[in-house]
Write a protein that holds these residues in place. Structure first.
Motif, short mmCIF file in Angstrom:
data_model
loop_
_atom_site.label_atom_id
_atom_site.label_comp_id
_atom_site.label_asym_id
_atom_site.label_seq_id
_atom_site.Cartn_x
_atom_site.Cartn_y
_atom_site.Cartn_z
N THR A 103 0.83 -1.21 0.00
CA THR A 103 0.00 0.00 0.00
C THR A 103 0.86 1.26 0.00
OG1 THR A 103 -0.17 -0.06 2.41
CG2 THR A 103 -1.93 -1.11 1.15
N TYR A 104 2.05 1.19 0.63
CA TYR A 104 2.94 2.35 0.61
C TYR A 104 3.42 2.63 -0.81
CZ TYR A 104 3.09 2.22 5.70
OH TYR A 104 2.76 2.25 7.00
N ALA A 105 3.67 1.58 -1.55
CA ALA A 105 4.09 1.75 -2.94
C ALA A 105 2.97 2.39 -3.75
CB ALA A 105 4.49 0.41 -3.55
N MET A 106 1.76 1.97 -3.52
CA MET A 106 0.62 2.55 -4.24
C MET A 106 0.44 4.02 -3.88
SD MET A 106 -1.96 -0.73 -4.01
CE MET A 106 -3.39 0.21 -4.40
N TRP A 107 0.60 4.35 -2.59
CA TRP A 107 0.51 5.75 -2.18
C TRP A 107 1.64 6.57 -2.79
CZ3 TRP A 107 -3.36 8.42 -0.58
CH2 TRP A 107 -4.39 7.83 0.12
N GLY A 108 2.83 5.98 -2.85
CA GLY A 108 3.97 6.67 -3.45
C GLY A 108 3.73 6.96 -4.93
N ILE A 109 3.16 5.99 -5.64
CA ILE A 109 2.85 6.20 -7.05
C ILE A 109 1.79 7.29 -7.20
CG2 ILE A 109 1.81 5.12 -9.09
CD1 ILE A 109 3.21 2.50 -8.19
N ALA A 110 0.77 7.25 -6.36
CA ALA A 110 -0.31 8.24 -6.44
C ALA A 110 0.22 9.64 -6.14
CB ALA A 110 -1.43 7.87 -5.48
N VAL A 111 1.06 9.77 -5.13
CA VAL A 111 1.63 11.08 -4.78
C VAL A 111 2.55 11.56 -5.89
CG1 VAL A 111 3.19 12.25 -3.17
CG2 VAL A 111 1.36 10.79 -2.30
N GLY A 112 3.35 10.67 -6.45
CA GLY A 112 4.24 11.03 -7.55
C GLY A 112 3.46 11.53 -8.76
N LEU A 113 2.40 10.83 -9.11
CA LEU A 113 1.56 11.26 -10.24
C LEU A 113 0.91 12.62 -9.97
CD1 LEU A 113 -0.14 7.91 -11.29
CD2 LEU A 113 1.53 9.23 -12.58
N ALA A 114 0.46 12.81 -8.73
CA ALA A 114 -0.16 14.09 -8.37
C ALA A 114 0.85 15.23 -8.46
CB ALA A 114 -0.76 14.01 -6.97
N LEU A 115 2.08 14.97 -8.00
CA LEU A 115 3.12 16.00 -8.08
C LEU A 115 3.47 16.33 -9.53
CD1 LEU A 115 5.52 14.96 -5.19
CD2 LEU A 115 4.11 17.02 -5.32
N MET A 116 3.60 15.30 -10.36
CA MET A 116 3.91 15.54 -11.78
C MET A 116 2.78 16.31 -12.45
SD MET A 116 5.97 12.16 -13.13
CE MET A 116 4.48 11.30 -13.49
N PHE A 117 1.54 15.98 -12.14
CA PHE A 117 0.41 16.69 -12.71
C PHE A 117 0.40 18.15 -12.25
CE2 PHE A 117 -4.02 18.13 -12.42
CZ PHE A 117 -4.38 18.03 -13.76
N GLY A 118 0.68 18.37 -10.98
CA GLY A 118 0.70 19.74 -10.44
C GLY A 118 1.79 20.58 -11.08
N VAL A 119 2.97 20.01 -11.25
CA VAL A 119 4.08 20.75 -11.86
C VAL A 119 3.78 21.07 -13.31
CG1 VAL A 119 6.48 20.54 -12.60
CG2 VAL A 119 5.83 19.91 -10.27
N SER A 120 3.24 20.11 -14.05
CA SER A 120 2.94 20.36 -15.46
C SER A 120 1.82 21.39 -15.61
CB SER A 120 2.56 19.07 -16.18
OG SER A 120 1.36 18.53 -15.65
N LEU A 121 0.84 21.37 -14.71
CA LEU A 121 -0.23 22.36 -14.76
C LEU A 121 0.31 23.75 -14.45
CD1 LEU A 121 -3.27 22.85 -15.08
CD2 LEU A 121 -3.49 22.48 -12.62
#
Length: 55
Positions: A2-20
């Motif tokens: 579950t930590y890996a899944m949270w890490g992936i979700a947080v990473g995707l959110a950060l990448m989306f935020g930076v690109s936006l």
């Protein structure tokens, strides 16, 4: 696992935020360039300072 899944979700959110953020900055910069072109601010400043692009 579950930590890996949270890490992936947080990473995707950060990448989306930076690109936006970069997209919004590029839109603002494009708008600023268009405004400067329409209002001829740079031409007036060059004339005021005695600068020219011609050599």
């Amino acid at each position: 696992m579950t930590y890996a899944m949270w890490g992936i979700a947080v990473g995707l959110a950060l990448m989306f935020g930076v690109s936006l953020r970069q997209y919004r900055r590029s839109l603002l910069r494009r708008q600023e360039i268009r405004w400067l072109g329409e209002h001829h601010v740079l031409d007036r400043l060059r004339k005021h300072l005695g600068l020219s692009l011609e050599k």
